[in-house]
Scaffold this motif. Structure first.
Motif, PDB file in Angstrom:
ATOM      1  N   PHE A  34     125.661  83.335 -28.861  1.00  0.00           N
ATOM      2  CA  PHE A  34     124.789  82.739 -27.855  1.00  0.00           C
ATOM      3  C   PHE A  34     124.173  83.821 -26.972  1.00  0.00           C
ATOM      4  N   TYR A  36     122.845  83.541 -23.006  1.00  0.00           N
ATOM      5  CA  TYR A  36     122.664  82.766 -21.789  1.00  0.00           C
ATOM      6  C   TYR A  36     121.850  83.612 -20.811  1.00  0.00           C
ATOM      7  N   GLN A  38     120.629  83.958 -16.607  1.00  0.00           N
ATOM      8  CA  GLN A  38     120.896  83.553 -15.218  1.00  0.00           C
ATOM      9  C   GLN A  38     119.760  84.052 -14.353  1.00  0.00           C
ATOM     10  N   LEU A  44     123.963  79.683 -15.006  1.00  0.00           N
ATOM     11  CA  LEU A  44     123.670  80.158 -16.355  1.00  0.00           C
ATOM     12  C   LEU A  44     123.055  79.038 -17.182  1.00  0.00           C
ATOM     13  N   LEU A  46     121.716  78.118 -21.264  1.00  0.00           N
ATOM     14  CA  LEU A  46     121.669  78.538 -22.660  1.00  0.00           C
ATOM     15  C   LEU A  46     120.227  78.874 -23.023  1.00  0.00           C
ATOM     16  N   LYS A  49     120.912  80.182 -29.580  1.00  0.00           N
ATOM     17  CA  LYS A  49     122.193  80.329 -30.255  1.00  0.00           C
ATOM     18  C   LYS A  49     121.991  80.438 -31.760  1.00  0.00           C
TER      19      LYS A  49
END
Lengths: 113, 116
Positions: A34, A36, A38, A44, A46, A49
């Motif tokens: 994944f 992620y 922020q 956070l 996603l 993936k």
């Protein structure tokens, strides 16, 4: 044990530059991988993936390909924008019965106009 | 859907005091996770619930830490006898428990704990 290693930041780019953030992993078997993101002041989220080898995850112009042979999942974007400035985390979930994510230490991206 | 909500946003406490944080997950999500994040590091897994059952705990979760999810909805994380090393951002996340959607975690904005 399972682990994730990311390139250290900060990464500073000009708008429309090409982005690569390196991520490599150590895991037993074939984990799910994944990215992620922020954004400042937010939780956070996603970004993308991939769940098996050679899969390519993509979202918002970002891409990452699951490379089993190099145990890597590098994040790329062809043309970054100021709004992409954020901290990016690579993460894995092992194929055991655990549902925990193991995160890298994060890479801060700063895009200048 | 208001997302994952965490309260309080900030908590300042003196060493030795007890603190409790609350997490309200997305309503239909069965799984709930707690993570801890220190400055310049990625989130570290603490514990996870499937409905009201606590199914996994990290070795990071000492006996001063306890988490509950009594009705399978909101969760609380309590830290007893806080230490300065407990200062961190405590993150809550939730997810569905089916198939690929179960791998998509939704995070709250976190509770920043400062132990003086």
């Amino acid at each position: 044990g399972n682990s994730v290693t990311q390139m250290e930041g900060p990464v500073t780019l000009s708008e429309e530059a090409f982005l690569t953030i390196n991520c490599t992993y150590t895991a037993t078997g074939y984990p799910s991988l994944f990215w992620y993101v922020q954004y400042p002041g937010e939780g956070l989220q996603l970004l993308l993936k991939a769940t098996k080898a050679d899969d390519k995850g993509s979202n918002k112009g970002f891409e990452a390909t699951y490379r089993k042979e190099t145990t890597s999942f590098h994040l790329e974007k062809g043309s970054v924008q100021v709004s992409d400035s954020a901290v990016y985390f690579c993460a894995l979930r092992g194929k055991d019965s655990s549902y925990k994510l193991i995160f890298g230490s994060g890479t801060r991206l700063l895009v200048r106009p | 859907d208001t997302g994952v909500s965490q309260n309080p946003r900030h908590k300042i406490t003196k060493r030795g005091q007890n603190v409790t944080f609350r997490c309200d997950p997305i309503s239909e999500h069965n799984r709930l996770y707690w993570y801890r994040q220190t400055l310049g590091q990625g989130p570290e897994f603490l514990t996870y619930f499937q409905n009201e059952a606590q199914l996994e705990k990290s070795r990071l979760l000492s006996d001063r830490f306890s988490a509950e999810r009594p009705k399978g909805s909101f969760s609380t994380l309590e830290i007893q006898r806080t230490e300065q090393g407990d200062s961190a951002m405590y993150l809550c996340a939730s997810s569905l428990d089916t198939g690929e959607e179960g791998e998509k975690l939704f995070f709250g904005s976190g509770t920043q704990l400062s132990v003086l």
